[in-house]
Design a protein around this motif. Structure first.
Motif, PDB file in Angstrom:
ATOM      1  N   TYR A  12      38.220  61.739  47.610  1.00  0.00           N
ATOM      2  CA  TYR A  12      39.326  61.933  48.552  1.00  0.00           C
ATOM      3  C   TYR A  12      40.564  62.466  47.823  1.00  0.00           C
ATOM      4  CZ  TYR A  12      42.416  60.781  52.506  1.00  0.00           C
ATOM      5  OH  TYR A  12      43.304  60.837  53.554  1.00  0.00           O
ATOM      6  N   ARG A  13      40.900  61.852  46.697  1.00  0.00           N
ATOM      7  CA  ARG A  13      42.080  62.281  45.943  1.00  0.00           C
ATOM      8  C   ARG A  13      41.921  63.709  45.444  1.00  0.00           C
ATOM      9  NH1 ARG A  13      43.906  63.392  41.254  1.00  0.00           N
ATOM     10  NH2 ARG A  13      41.856  63.108  40.275  1.00  0.00           N
ATOM     11  N   VAL A  14      40.756  64.023  44.884  1.00  0.00           N
ATOM     12  CA  VAL A  14      40.516  65.355  44.336  1.00  0.00           C
ATOM     13  C   VAL A  14      40.542  66.410  45.441  1.00  0.00           C
ATOM     14  CG1 VAL A  14      38.809  66.812  43.164  1.00  0.00           C
ATOM     15  CG2 VAL A  14      39.263  64.500  42.337  1.00  0.00           C
TER      16      VAL A  14
ATOM     17  N   ALA B 232      38.271  59.096  55.394  1.00  0.00           N
ATOM     18  CA  ALA B 232      37.344  58.891  54.284  1.00  0.00           C
ATOM     19  C   ALA B 232      36.132  58.185  54.884  1.00  0.00           C
ATOM     20  CB  ALA B 232      37.985  58.058  53.183  1.00  0.00           C
ATOM     21  N   VAL B 233      35.001  58.856  54.902  1.00  0.00           N
ATOM     22  CA  VAL B 233      33.863  58.432  55.719  1.00  0.00           C
ATOM     23  C   VAL B 233      32.679  58.011  54.844  1.00  0.00           C
ATOM     24  CG1 VAL B 233      32.276  59.122  57.552  1.00  0.00           C
ATOM     25  CG2 VAL B 233      34.595  60.082  57.481  1.00  0.00           C
ATOM     26  N   ILE B 234      32.102  56.877  55.186  1.00  0.00           N
ATOM     27  CA  ILE B 234      30.840  56.440  54.583  1.00  0.00           C
ATOM     28  C   ILE B 234      29.770  56.539  55.666  1.00  0.00           C
ATOM     29  CG2 ILE B 234      29.576  54.569  53.462  1.00  0.00           C
ATOM     30  CD1 ILE B 234      32.313  53.438  52.596  1.00  0.00           C
TER      31      ILE B 234
ATOM     32  N   THR C 135      37.042  62.988  52.919  1.00  0.00           N
ATOM     33  CA  THR C 135      35.873  62.928  52.057  1.00  0.00           C
ATOM     34  C   THR C 135      34.752  62.227  52.819  1.00  0.00           C
ATOM     35  OG1 THR C 135      35.128  62.497  49.788  1.00  0.00           O
ATOM     36  CG2 THR C 135      36.224  60.683  50.908  1.00  0.00           C
ATOM     37  N   ILE C 136      33.504  62.557  52.465  1.00  0.00           N
ATOM     38  CA  ILE C 136      32.329  61.949  53.100  1.00  0.00           C
ATOM     39  C   ILE C 136      31.304  61.640  52.017  1.00  0.00           C
ATOM     40  CG2 ILE C 136      30.600  62.134  54.906  1.00  0.00           C
ATOM     41  CD1 ILE C 136      32.138  64.415  56.125  1.00  0.00           C
TER      42      ILE C 136
ATOM     43  N   ASP D  35      33.917  66.556  45.680  1.00  0.00           N
ATOM     44  CA  ASP D  35      35.253  66.117  46.070  1.00  0.00           C
ATOM     45  C   ASP D  35      35.174  65.635  47.504  1.00  0.00           C
ATOM     46  OD1 ASP D  35      35.594  68.780  47.481  1.00  0.00           O
ATOM     47  OD2 ASP D  35      35.665  69.469  45.418  1.00  0.00           O
ATOM     48  N   VAL D  36      35.569  66.464  48.449  1.00  0.00           N
ATOM     49  CA  VAL D  36      35.531  66.001  49.835  1.00  0.00           C
ATOM     50  C   VAL D  36      34.104  65.823  50.332  1.00  0.00           C
ATOM     51  CG1 VAL D  36      37.754  67.042  50.360  1.00  0.00           C
ATOM     52  CG2 VAL D  36      35.694  68.364  50.770  1.00  0.00           C
ATOM     53  N   ASN D  37      33.191  66.579  49.754  1.00  0.00           N
ATOM     54  CA  ASN D  37      31.825  66.631  50.256  1.00  0.00           C
ATOM     55  C   ASN D  37      30.863  66.119  49.187  1.00  0.00           C
ATOM     56  OD1 ASN D  37      30.150  67.272  52.384  1.00  0.00           O
ATOM     57  ND2 ASN D  37      31.020  69.307  52.623  1.00  0.00           N
TER      58      ASN D  37
END
Length: 699
Positions: free
Chosen positions: A237-239, A351-353, A403-404, A485-487
């Motif tokens: 998420y940060r990146v 931010a998804v799990i 992010t996921i 990163d996000v993915n």
């Protein structure tokens, strides 16, 4: 007495009156057959909700054993569980068989909406509870009269309930998406003893063995393992902010979405986020029909008690969706966003799990279920587009990120723990190594005028994807070099293809998209837009077309090809082959296991004007737009579709991917499912290893 206390007192009085009346209805016989059974059974459910309210408020539930919680949780949901569903008023077939066509449809809608009370009782939402009880009483009163109410009278009652209380339901939904003071789930997450699995039942969600076993497994991991999982998630998420050149220090909140059972990891993630100045906002998947988006579950969630029940009621908004309702809902959104605009502006995004491993679900289409008319389909598309614009206005797309990450659940099979640990490894692969390898692919792709993708065997794919012109190769590139990163996990290069010149057939023999299985899915494209589509799920061609239009095209007549990408995570692919779980992987991982094609918006939607650069060489990714997204400069409603569905061709169904230059030269990237471009050969190691193991097993 201040205004809030006075309102609360009035609501408590209304609740007492309504609950008392419902307890009387449980024993009355003033309604004629066949409606008597419906009202009696529904009143019993509402009385059960009142008993739950009392037990929760008195602290009685704190004394329940795990076994008691399991039994009581099952009782809450048993009427719609698969084994009971054949005789449930939540089943549109049964409701209409017993109550008659129009009455069954309307009362089945009412029954389903009243089940959202479980959520409101557990969260202590008094006003939402009261208005649902009063709705039931109002409908019941109609049936006590000498003449039955007409279907139109019933429809009007339900319509005005949805319209009049949209301010309540939609308003709270928006607030809980940005306001960290609404901390019902956060308190459970941060204050519970996670070794005591009774905490899972405090949400009010349905809890299956998946949630219980996931929680037990995470409890068995070392703190170092849990920390590593949380670090991968929060660092992604940060990146994501850093890669896009966005200032995360301007943000104050992050939306955390997860499935029950992952609390130990999520608790550590909350601590990580707080260390970088982000407070969590955590809300559950929508309960009321006013807020639902068909079958999608956006927010934290427990198990789905019955996927067929969810599917049967995915279009219940058809009962009340018209332009007046659309304007009412959008008006509420504007008002509430304006009220909470300061909180919205500092919201950073989700931010998804995600989870995977569920048994494949092929729904049974039912003529008895609500369906959107063609006119309503247009209204729904327009409403979603305008809602997306409103959200982007108050939570600007060029300032937020996401992010996921995904993990398996026990339903995936006896190798759950092994697969879970393998997934953790996949989620933490060496980004630097992949970035270097993927740059070789990008260097070749940047030379192309178009890319030719062809399937093999039963796969009928034969597709030409046109690429945007590259004016200055020394400082510009077409593809993003995407690592973790996000993915998450690592492993793809992607672009927004040029629509003009993109044409051909996209086909997969089997694919799982957003929880639904598609067999023999075929999409035909002309100038980058869908012109025809089909699948083999149902014997009836019209049912197949309706299935795709609703769940892939999201009621649009056509969609553009918003993304073309090549996945490079052969390690994930080898894991899928080893355990035979390819069909159960989420698109998040599956898209990294071959070329994939997204229908809908581009990957850069709502932030096309924000410069994006590849980290290794500093080149600007210029292919952020296509011919449709550029229409935002004239009319936002024509530029965005608020959907993005990835469809992946697995390596084993791939004949070749070749880049074709302006001079007609062909540069091979993949041949017969293997990487052949110099500099990418290392990606074949997991593939050849798995092929060798398969040969040994078959000997």
């Amino acid at each position: 007495m201040d205004k809030n206390m006075e309102l609360d007192e009035i609501l408590r009085e209304r609740y007492c009156l309504a609950s008392r009346r419902i307890s009387e209805i449980c024993g009355e016989e003033t309604v004629p057959a066949p409606f008597y059974n419906f009202f009696r059974e529904t009143a019993k459910f509402l009385a059960q909700m009142a008993a739950w309210k009392e037990a929760l408020e008195s602290g009685e539930t704190e004394t329940y054993t795990l076994e008691q919680w399991q039994e009581k949780n099952r009782e809450l949901y048993e009427d719609i569980l698969p084994q009971q569903y054949g005789s449930s008023f939540g089943n549109p077939d049964y409701a209409q068989e017993i109550l008659g066509g129009e009455y069954g449809k309307l009362l089945g809608f009412l029954y389903t909406e009243l089940r959202s009370l479980i959520v409101y009782i557990f969260e202590g939402c008094l006003e939402e509870t009261v208005v649902h009880l009063e709705l039931f009483i109002e409908v019941y009163n109609c049936f006590e009269q000498e003449e039955l109410p007409t279907p139109k009278e019933l429809r009007d009652i339900l319509y005005w309930f949805a319209s009049d209380y949209s301010e309540l339901f939609v308003g709270r939904r928006i607030r809980e998406s940005v306001d960290p003071s609404l901390d019902f789930a956060l308190k459970i997450l941060m204050e519970s003893d996670l070794e005591d699995l009774r905490y899972l039942y405090r949400y009010g969600e349905y809890v299956s063995e998946n949630e219980l076993e996931t929680a037990r497994f995470l409890n068995s991991l070392s703190q170092e393992e849990v920390q590593a999982m949380a670090d991968t998630y929060t660092e992604g998420y940060r990146v994501g902010f850093a890669v896009d050149g966005k200032d995360i220090s301007l943000k104050r909140t992050v939306n955390i979405r997860y499935n029950l059972g992952f609390e130990r990891m999520v608790r550590q993630a909350v601590k990580n986020f707080r260390a970088i100045g982000l407070e969590p906002v955590i809300y559950r998947a929508a309960a009321s029909v006013v807020n639902k988006r068909q079958s999608a579950r956006i927010g934290y969630t427990g198990a789905v008690p019955n996927k067929q029940f969810e599917y049967d009621h995915r279009a219940d908004q058809a009962l009340f969706l018209d332009r007046k309702f659309m304007e009412r809902k959008l008006g509420v959104m504007r008002t509430v966003y304006e009220q909470y605009k300061e909180l919205a502006k500092v919201h950073g995004g989700p931010a998804v799990i995600e989870v995977f491993g569920e048994e494949q679900f092929v729904p049974e289409p039912k003529d008895t279920a609500y369906k959107f008319s063609p006119k309503q389909q247009q209204i729904l598309v327009e409403m979603n587009q305008e809602a997306g614009q409103l959200t982007n206005q108050y939570i600007p797309g060029d300032e937020r990120s996401f992010t996921i990450i995904a993990f398996p659940i026990p339903e995936i099979g006896e190798n759950f723990q092994e697969i879970f640990r393998e997934t953790v490894k996949i989620n933490t692969l060496d980004s630097a190594k992949y970035r270097k390898i993927q740059q070789h692919l990008i260097d070749a792709l940047d030379q192309g005028e178009y890319v030719h993708i062809k399937g093999k065997g039963e796969n009928r794919t034969d597709l030409r994807v046109a690429l945007a012109p590259l004016e200055d190769p020394s400082s510009q590139t077409l593809f993003e070099n995407c690592v973790a990163d996000v993915n998450i996990p690592v492993g793809e290069v992607f672009t927004s293809p040029r629509l003009s010149g993109t044409e051909g057939i996209l086909h997969v023999t089997q694919v799982y998209l957003s929880g639904l299985l598609y067999k023999d899915l075929e999409i035909r494209l002309k100038d980058g837009k869908v012109t025809e589509y089909s699948c083999g799920n149902f014997e009836n061609r019209e049912e197949n077309l309706e299935y795709i239009k609703e769940n892939v095209l999201f009621q649009h007549e056509t969609l553009p090809l918003g993304e073309f990408a090549i996945g490079t995570n052969t390690t994930a692919y080898a894991m899928a082959q080893k355990y035979g779980i390819a069909a159960k992987l989420p698109i998040l991982i599956a898209e990294k296991m071959g070329p994939h094609f997204a229908l809908g918006d581009t990957c850069f939607s709502w932030q096309e004007d924000v410069p994006v650069f590849n980290m290794d060489n500093g080149k600007e990714i210029i292919a952020r737009d296509n011919e449709i997204s550029l229409l935002r400069r004239e009319d936002f409603s024509r530029a965005y579709f608020n959907c993005h569905t990835d469809i992946t061709i697995p390596y084993e169904e791939l004949d070749f991917i070749r880049v074709v230059t302006g001079t007609g030269e062909e540069i091979s990237l993949i041949e017969d499912g293997h990487f052949v471009l110099p500099g990418t050969e290392e990606l074949n190691e997991p593939l050849t290893m798995e092929e060798s193991l398969s040969k040994i097993k078959n000997q």
